[in-house]
Design an enzyme around this catalytic site. Structure first.
Site, PDB file in Angstrom:
ATOM      1  N   GLU A 243       8.979  -4.564  10.699  1.00  0.00           N
ATOM      2  CA  GLU A 243       9.409  -3.236  10.247  1.00  0.00           C
ATOM      3  C   GLU A 243       9.877  -2.392  11.426  1.00  0.00           C
ATOM      4  O   GLU A 243       9.179  -2.290  12.451  1.00  0.00           O
ATOM      5  CB  GLU A 243       8.256  -2.530   9.502  1.00  0.00           C
ATOM      6  CG  GLU A 243       8.661  -1.149   8.999  1.00  0.00           C
ATOM      7  CD  GLU A 243       7.754  -0.560   7.923  1.00  0.00           C
ATOM      8  OE1 GLU A 243       6.818  -1.240   7.463  1.00  0.00           O
ATOM      9  OE2 GLU A 243       8.009   0.605   7.543  1.00  0.00           O
TER      10      GLU A 243
ATOM     11  N   ASP B  64       0.846  -1.198   0.000  1.00  0.00           N
ATOM     12  CA  ASP B  64       0.000   0.000   0.000  1.00  0.00           C
ATOM     13  C   ASP B  64       0.884   1.252   0.000  1.00  0.00           C
ATOM     14  O   ASP B  64       0.378   2.372  -0.052  1.00  0.00           O
ATOM     15  CB  ASP B  64      -0.998  -0.013   1.162  1.00  0.00           C
ATOM     16  CG  ASP B  64      -0.334  -0.077   2.515  1.00  0.00           C
ATOM     17  OD1 ASP B  64       0.905  -0.246   2.580  1.00  0.00           O
ATOM     18  OD2 ASP B  64      -1.047   0.034   3.533  1.00  0.00           O
TER      19      ASP B  64
HETATM   20  O1  KIV Z   1       3.550  -1.196   1.680  1.00  0.00           O
HETATM   21  C1  KIV Z   1       4.739  -1.525   1.771  1.00  0.00           C
HETATM   22  O2  KIV Z   1       5.590  -1.142   0.960  1.00  0.00           O
HETATM   23  C2  KIV Z   1       5.133  -2.374   2.883  1.00  0.00           C
HETATM   24  C3  KIV Z   1       6.589  -2.621   3.073  1.00  0.00           C
HETATM   25  C4  KIV Z   1       7.205  -1.464   3.744  1.00  0.00           C
HETATM   26  C5  KIV Z   1       6.841  -3.878   3.813  1.00  0.00           C
HETATM   27  O3  KIV Z   1       4.313  -2.801   3.627  1.00  0.00           O
END
Ligand code: KIV
Length: 269
Positions: A187, A50
């Site tokens: 994260e 997202d």
């Molecule tokens: O939306 C995204 O890019 C993510 C990554 C940071 C893992 O969830």
């Protein structure tokens, strides 16, 4: 380097990679062009994150992007990838209202994109939802630690799981594994805690800003390719500087148009 390179990466392949100690390389992708390139390069997992919200649509956070906006990105990536496992993020608002809504939206993603799995954020609070989706036969990648959809309640982009909150993060990790997630993104987690979780969990851990001890790594592709101006965040390594390259190319093209040197005789009919 422990190299196992299957023709098609499945969720079970990621599990085999973990057991074999073979690291997992993941990138985000939002379009067919980059998906084809990263797939050819041997990237194992393409996440239609997202993060398309800020990277593709110009929103300032991931919160505004809708399922309707996510689906064409997912479809483009799934069409272009033949080897990589394609995972599509469930956007904010598409799963928090309960397992029934979450399952309906996960089914929609699977039907309309051709991806192989969905990802959603949250540990203990999302466990029932993960269970409902996985029990319907849809693989779920979990995402704990700093969860961008909760940026406002987390008080900004902050490392999670420091000090006393480590216990909470461990409980989150165990909860998503127990609920049936096939992998978990960690994260902005201190590397020592990420190492501990990687040893403790049987499912693969995919780190972003979580040090070198996780089973795999993920970066947002526009970060890894240096498409943004300014200093990248601490955990980002830039493997190219596409910002400078594209600015340079666009300026040269502009000059060539202005001075009449493009197109030349070889470029016309
Ligand atoms: O939306 C995204 O890019 C993510 C990554 C940071 C893992 O969830």
């Amino acid at each position: 380097m422990n190299e196992i390179s299957p023709k098609k990466v499945r969720t079970s392949t990621l599990q085999e990679f973990k057991v074999a100690g073979r690291r997992i390389a993941c990138l985000t992708s939002y379009d067919a062009l980059t998906a084809g390139i990263f797939d050819t390069a041997g990237i194992d997992v393409l996440l239609v994150g997202d993060s398309a919200a800020d990277n593709m649509l110009g929103y300032s956070t991931t919160l505004p992007i809708t399922l309707d906006e996510m689906i064409p990105f997912g479809r483009a990536v799934a069409r272009a990838a033949s080897r990589a496992l394609v995972v599509v993020d469930l956007p904010f608002g598409s799963y928090e209202t309960g397992s029934v809504d979450a399952l309906a939206n996960a089914i929609r993603v699977m039907k309309e994109t051709g991806a192989s799995a969905v990802k959603l954020e949250g540990g203990q609070r999302s466990a029932d939802t993960i269970r409902a989706i996985t029990e319907a036969g849809i693989p779920v990648m979990a995402h704990i630690g700093f969860t961008p959809q909760s940026v406002h309640s987390l008080g900004g982009f902050k490392v999670q799981g420091r000090g006393d909150s480590a216990e909470e993060l461990i409980a989150d990790a165990l909860a998503v594994q127990q609920a049936g997630a096939f992998a978990v993104v960690l994260e902005l987690v201190p590397s020592e805690l990420a190492d501990q979780l990687t040893k403790q969990l049987t499912i693969p851990t995919i780190g972003i800003g979580a040090g070198n001890g996780t089973d795999g790594q993920i970066l947002v592709w526009t970060d890894f390719a240096g498409l943004h101006s300014g200093k990248p965040r601490k955990f980002v390594r830039q493997y190219a500087n596409l910002f400078e390259t594209l600015i340079g190319a666009a300026k040269t093209y502009r000059d060539d148009v202005m001075n009449g040197s493009f197109p030349n005789q070889d470029e016309d009919f």
